[in-house]
Design a protein around this motif. Sequence first.
Motif, PDB file in Angstrom:
ATOM      1  N   GLU A 161       0.845  -1.208   0.000  1.00 29.97           N
ATOM      2  CA  GLU A 161       0.000   0.000   0.000  1.00 29.97           C
ATOM      3  C   GLU A 161       0.872   1.246   0.000  1.00 29.97           C
ATOM      4  O   GLU A 161       2.029   1.199   0.439  1.00 29.97           O
ATOM      5  N   ARG A 162       0.261   2.350  -0.466  1.00 31.28           N
ATOM      6  CA  ARG A 162       0.986   3.629  -0.377  1.00 31.28           C
ATOM      7  C   ARG A 162       0.887   4.123   1.071  1.00 31.28           C
ATOM      8  O   ARG A 162      -0.236   4.241   1.593  1.00 31.28           O
ATOM      9  N   PRO A 163       2.014   4.354   1.737  1.00 28.97           N
ATOM     10  CA  PRO A 163       1.933   4.787   3.139  1.00 28.97           C
ATOM     11  C   PRO A 163       1.485   6.239   3.258  1.00 28.97           C
ATOM     12  O   PRO A 163       1.599   7.021   2.305  1.00 28.97           O
ATOM     13  N   LEU A 215      -0.501  11.007   1.031  1.00 36.84           N
ATOM     14  CA  LEU A 215      -0.190   9.624   0.615  1.00 36.84           C
ATOM     15  C   LEU A 215       1.049   9.641  -0.262  1.00 36.84           C
ATOM     16  O   LEU A 215       1.146  10.457  -1.196  1.00 36.84           O
ATOM     17  N   LEU A 216       2.005   8.778   0.025  1.00 32.16           N
ATOM     18  CA  LEU A 216       3.178   8.697  -0.849  1.00 32.16           C
ATOM     19  C   LEU A 216       2.730   8.195  -2.221  1.00 32.16           C
ATOM     20  O   LEU A 216       1.692   7.506  -2.337  1.00 32.16           O
ATOM     21  N   ASP A 217       3.491   8.532  -3.258  1.00 33.35           N
ATOM     22  CA  ASP A 217       3.078   8.123  -4.608  1.00 33.35           C
ATOM     23  C   ASP A 217       3.637   6.744  -4.972  1.00 33.35           C
ATOM     24  O   ASP A 217       3.623   6.349  -6.141  1.00 33.35           O
ATOM     25  N   HIS A 218       4.165   6.033  -3.987  1.00 29.67           N
ATOM     26  CA  HIS A 218       4.730   4.715  -4.273  1.00 29.67           C
ATOM     27  C   HIS A 218       4.388   3.795  -3.110  1.00 29.67           C
ATOM     28  O   HIS A 218       4.448   4.207  -1.953  1.00 29.67           O
ATOM     29  N   PRO A 219       4.056   2.503  -3.395  1.00 31.47           N
ATOM     30  CA  PRO A 219       3.703   1.607  -2.281  1.00 31.47           C
ATOM     31  C   PRO A 219       4.930   1.095  -1.521  1.00 31.47           C
ATOM     32  O   PRO A 219       6.058   1.179  -2.013  1.00 31.47           O
ATOM     33  N   ILE A 220       4.662   0.545  -0.348  1.00 32.82           N
ATOM     34  CA  ILE A 220       5.706  -0.107   0.441  1.00 32.82           C
ATOM     35  C   ILE A 220       6.006  -1.458  -0.220  1.00 32.82           C
ATOM     36  O   ILE A 220       5.077  -2.204  -0.571  1.00 32.82           O
ATOM     37  N   GLU A 221       7.304  -1.709  -0.408  1.00 31.66           N
ATOM     38  CA  GLU A 221       7.689  -2.966  -1.090  1.00 31.66           C
ATOM     39  C   GLU A 221       8.511  -3.831  -0.146  1.00 31.66           C
ATOM     40  O   GLU A 221       9.136  -3.334   0.789  1.00 31.66           O
ATOM     41  N   ARG A 222       8.509  -5.148  -0.440  1.00 29.58           N
ATOM     42  CA  ARG A 222       9.398  -6.018   0.332  1.00 29.58           C
ATOM     43  C   ARG A 222      10.826  -5.726  -0.092  1.00 29.58           C
ATOM     44  O   ARG A 222      11.110  -5.583  -1.286  1.00 29.58           O
ATOM     45  N   ALA A 223      11.726  -5.579   0.863  1.00 31.34           N
ATOM     46  CA  ALA A 223      13.111  -5.239   0.533  1.00 31.34           C
ATOM     47  C   ALA A 223      13.805  -6.447  -0.096  1.00 31.34           C
ATOM     48  O   ALA A 223      13.713  -7.562   0.427  1.00 31.34           O
ATOM     49  N   VAL A 224      14.429  -6.215  -1.245  1.00 26.86           N
ATOM     50  CA  VAL A 224      15.129  -7.313  -1.918  1.00 26.86           C
ATOM     51  C   VAL A 224      16.451  -7.580  -1.183  1.00 26.86           C
ATOM     52  O   VAL A 224      16.824  -8.725  -0.932  1.00 26.86           O
ATOM     53  N   THR A 225      17.135  -6.500  -0.830  1.00 26.71           N
ATOM     54  CA  THR A 225      18.401  -6.661  -0.104  1.00 26.71           C
ATOM     55  C   THR A 225      18.256  -6.100   1.310  1.00 26.71           C
ATOM     56  O   THR A 225      17.906  -6.840   2.223  1.00 26.71           O
ATOM     57  N   THR A 226      18.425  -4.748   1.446  1.00 26.47           N
ATOM     58  CA  THR A 226      18.411  -4.150   2.792  1.00 26.47           C
ATOM     59  C   THR A 226      17.116  -3.371   3.024  1.00 26.47           C
ATOM     60  O   THR A 226      16.753  -2.515   2.198  1.00 26.47           O
ATOM     61  N   PRO A 227      16.419  -3.657   4.111  1.00 27.29           N
ATOM     62  CA  PRO A 227      15.222  -2.850   4.426  1.00 27.29           C
ATOM     63  C   PRO A 227      15.631  -1.398   4.705  1.00 27.29           C
ATOM     64  O   PRO A 227      16.755  -1.151   5.149  1.00 27.29           O
ATOM     65  N   ILE A 228      14.685  -0.507   4.445  1.00 25.34           N
ATOM     66  CA  ILE A 228      14.992   0.914   4.687  1.00 25.34           C
ATOM     67  C   ILE A 228      15.194   1.148   6.182  1.00 25.34           C
ATOM     68  O   ILE A 228      14.463   0.597   7.020  1.00 25.34           O
ATOM     69  N   GLU A 229      16.196   1.951   6.498  1.00 19.30           N
ATOM     70  CA  GLU A 229      16.504   2.163   7.914  1.00 19.30           C
ATOM     71  C   GLU A 229      15.729   3.357   8.466  1.00 19.30           C
ATOM     72  O   GLU A 229      15.488   4.337   7.752  1.00 19.30           O
ATOM     73  N   GLY A 277      11.230  -5.481   7.246  1.00 24.31           N
ATOM     74  CA  GLY A 277      11.792  -6.033   6.011  1.00 24.31           C
ATOM     75  C   GLY A 277      11.274  -5.380   4.749  1.00 24.31           C
ATOM     76  O   GLY A 277      11.248  -5.990   3.680  1.00 24.31           O
ATOM     77  N   THR A 278      10.835  -4.131   4.868  1.00 23.02           N
ATOM     78  CA  THR A 278      10.284  -3.449   3.687  1.00 23.02           C
ATOM     79  C   THR A 278      11.138  -2.229   3.338  1.00 23.02           C
ATOM     80  O   THR A 278      12.016  -1.822   4.100  1.00 23.02           O
ATOM     81  N   THR A 279      10.811  -1.634   2.211  1.00 20.26           N
ATOM     82  CA  THR A 279      11.529  -0.426   1.794  1.00 20.26           C
ATOM     83  C   THR A 279      10.611   0.500   1.017  1.00 20.26           C
ATOM     84  O   THR A 279       9.477   0.143   0.677  1.00 20.26           O
ATOM     85  N   LEU A 280      11.141   1.684   0.725  1.00 22.88           N
ATOM     86  CA  LEU A 280      10.393   2.736   0.015  1.00 22.88           C
ATOM     87  C   LEU A 280      11.364   3.522  -0.836  1.00 22.88           C
ATOM     88  O   LEU A 280      12.515   3.729  -0.420  1.00 22.88           O
ATOM     89  N   PRO A 281      10.953   4.031  -1.974  1.00 24.84           N
ATOM     90  CA  PRO A 281      11.865   4.889  -2.726  1.00 24.84           C
ATOM     91  C   PRO A 281      12.059   6.222  -1.974  1.00 24.84           C
ATOM     92  O   PRO A 281      11.080   6.836  -1.558  1.00 24.84           O
ATOM     93  N   LEU A 282      13.303   6.638  -1.814  1.00 24.70           N
ATOM     94  CA  LEU A 282      13.575   7.886  -1.090  1.00 24.70           C
ATOM     95  C   LEU A 282      12.985   9.085  -1.814  1.00 24.70           C
ATOM     96  O   LEU A 282      12.557  10.062  -1.204  1.00 24.70           O
ATOM     97  N   SER A 283      12.958   8.997  -3.165  1.00 20.22           N
ATOM     98  CA  SER A 283      12.416  10.132  -3.931  1.00 20.22           C
ATOM     99  C   SER A 283      10.937  10.321  -3.600  1.00 20.22           C
ATOM    100  O   SER A 283      10.439  11.438  -3.506  1.00 20.22           O
ATOM    101  N   SER A 284      10.233   9.234  -3.386  1.00 18.69           N
ATOM    102  CA  SER A 284       8.811   9.322  -3.054  1.00 18.69           C
ATOM    103  C   SER A 284       8.634   9.983  -1.676  1.00 18.69           C
ATOM    104  O   SER A 284       7.741  10.813  -1.477  1.00 18.69           O
ATOM    105  N   LEU A 285       9.514   9.617  -0.766  1.00 16.08           N
ATOM    106  CA  LEU A 285       9.486  10.204   0.576  1.00 16.08           C
ATOM    107  C   LEU A 285       9.732  11.719   0.511  1.00 16.08           C
ATOM    108  O   LEU A 285       9.044  12.514   1.153  1.00 16.08           O
TER     109      LEU A 285
END
Length: 844
Positions: free
Chosen positions: A447-449, A464-478, A506-514
């Motif tokens: 979902e979009r946080p 609402l962020l313009d991008h959904p929360i995704e499962r982190a492929v490598t490192t979750p967002i800190e 264990g999820t991440t978000l694009p920083l640009s969206s933030l």
Amino acid sequence: MRNNSDTIGSVGMKKRVEILAPAGDDACLDAALGAGADAVYFGVDAGFNARARATNFELQSLNAVMNKIHDQGRRGYLTLNTLVFDHELSQVRKIIVAAAEARVDAVIVQDFGVARLAKSIVPTLRLHASTQMTCTDRPSIELAVQLGVDRVTLARELSLEEVRGLADLAPVELEIFAHGALCISYSGQCLTSEAIGGRSANRGACAQACRLPFDLVVDGVERELGDRAYLLSPKDLDASRIMPELLGSGISAIKLEGRLKRPEYVAATTRLYRLALAAALGEGPEPEVSDQELSTQCYSRGPSLGFLHGVDHQSLVDGTTCDHIGIEVGTCSGTSVIGNRTWLRLRTHHRLALGDGILVQGGRAGENELGGRIWKLRDANQDVVEVHNSQDLWVWLGPDRPVNGDFTGRRIFRTSLASLEGDLRRLNSDFLSKIPLQARLAGQLGERPLLSFEMPDKRRVDVLLDHPIERAVTTPIEYSIIREKLARLGDTPYQLADLTIAIPEGTTLPLSSLNRARREAVKQLATTLRCQHSVAYDFDPESLLNWPTCKPLEGGLFVTCRNVAQARAVLEAGASGVYLDFLAITGLGPAIRELRSQFSSPIGIALPRIRKPGEEKIDAYIAGLRPDALLLRSLGSLKTNIIQSGCPLPDFTAYKPVCIADFSINVTNTISALDVLSRAIGAFTPSFDLDAAQLRALLDSPLGAYAEVVLHHPMPLFHMEHCVIAALLSDGHDHRDCGRPCDHHVVSLRDRKGVHLPVEADIGCRNTVIHGVSQSAADQASALRGAGVKRFRIELVRETSNEARTLVAGYLDLLADRCPPHELRTRLKASGLPVVRGSLRVIG
Ligand code: SF4
Ligand code: SF4
């Protein structure tokens, strides 16, 4: 689910208190905003604000002013806090509409009519009751709420303990003054400038009469007071050192006085309170001595806590000064002559530098005072630029300030600081107060946080962020990265305080969206600061005029009496009734019984002009004496008018006194009058702020039949919490240790013209300084009767029984057309009772 929170500056859940700074002009506005005011208050040049002498702002610039304030994330309150007359209501209406269109955050009002008008034209407009409204107890606050008020600025005479008691139960926000000039009179109750020069303090034109010298006369003999002459000139308020106590009192806002002051004062004082507040909230260190001194240096008649810690009749008024003195820096130890220069020698424990201003205190009323800028400084026989401490400092004040006379032992004050502007620029340049935001980022996987920013006043935006929360492929967002991105509020008026993150592990978000969401949220915050109002442009003020349906009261000539002998005399002379105005209330019971046994005329009682918490019992005691009429003098007693709200007496139902709202309720226009009359009030006495023409204009309508006009009285000039009698005739701090000199002495002040002004104390130890010469509305009587006025009044103070009889006989003849006004004046003068026109004079 991850749930982190962090606090930057630890604003957490603590209640934030608004720092409200004065802005008398554009430079002061910039100074207030730059120094971290949460809100500013200001007037417009169109008038109707309690500082008519301030530069103020042009009405046309209101939009620009509010945009500037809102762009900085602050709030702006427009002062419209004077009494107004009927013919001015259309102009007031224009200002209210302009205020709504400019999205001012609140309008500060004094007048019932202005409040009613503003709330009718713009129902969403927040109203603040000015301290000019004289709110001193819970019922007076409730009355303000009935008028649509959202915040009440309490009278400056309340202690913090009293404020705390009110805040516990107050239905609205409370605000108190914490800094700046104090009035010696209750605000809204000072009639001195009006009586003396036709300049009404209730119309923003106070002439500062309390800052003049007076002599003390006790039992007819002048009392020697040494250097004390400014007997009514209080020190200034400075509560910056007791910020934790201010916070603990439950108030919502701290107000700084000073719309007539310079930008340096506004900057230094606002900064001081910002720092003190931060320290009290645990967000910063305590202000340093230099922060305190900068503020005092800009303007101070000597710091005091006013009434915040209760009354202290010994400390409020020093008597030796009426103007800015700054900081006491030492004592004069003599003079020395070198060549043609006379140097002052002094001991100092403060910094003094070339260019600083100093004042060597003079004698009584500033006699032989010496002041000027420092041209030369010598310490230990060396020329110096500045000094911080010296036992033998030599000061030369330049060729224009000759030093003549002996100043040894005199106190020395630093009145100005050459480095002040530079110091303030430097301090304020690294001092940018930002609005703390509570942030929250929350959402589910896929979902979009939602990013929320909330301001201390609970205004909130959700983006609402313009991008959904995704499962982190490598490192979750800190967490720290999210915080770092959201804290990028650089050139905005905000700073990130608390941050709560509620997104799955264990999820991440694009920083640009933030980043985009943060920018959008900031943009929307600015919009939330600009309140939208719907304006009833076609509102018809006539719809506020609900004329009374009850019959007007019986007419006649009534007299307020200070003792039973006066009451007996005036009733024998034919007065229609009396109001017993025994300030100390002792003897009321026997007096009412005695008068009732001898006369059938109505016997009323005047209630105190101020009612503080706990003093309702005085009203209840008086009601228990069952007078035929009550003169209601405070907003509290008007609100709890016993007819309207019931009386705590067993067989109250049979008791129906006539209630009259007195002059101190401050009625100057028809809307106010009708509001007052709608509260089961039989008649009202117009404010003494009306001149003869304004009085006639107000009453030349159906209102006339509901008015009780004072035909003859000495003007009550100052009505004060401060007891001059205890201050000057005892060492006592209040009624508990003063020895009650008021019981044994007749006290007056003598003004510069030699007029003796009686000082009378009431049951609450409040003093009224009264004009020494009565004013007469005899010239107006015929026109007023023609307009339908039937009730008239004479007010007595220290008149003898014979004088009281003479007055009643004279005015009865006037009202029966047996004696024209000029003849009456002649008669009164011949009897030693000269009159003036006083506040009734029409000026301009
Ligand atoms: S006490 Fe009266 S005269 Fe003095 S500053 Fe206040 S309003 Fe003016
Ligand atoms: S008892 Fe009298 S002198 Fe003492 S504070 Fe009260 S009014 Fe003033």
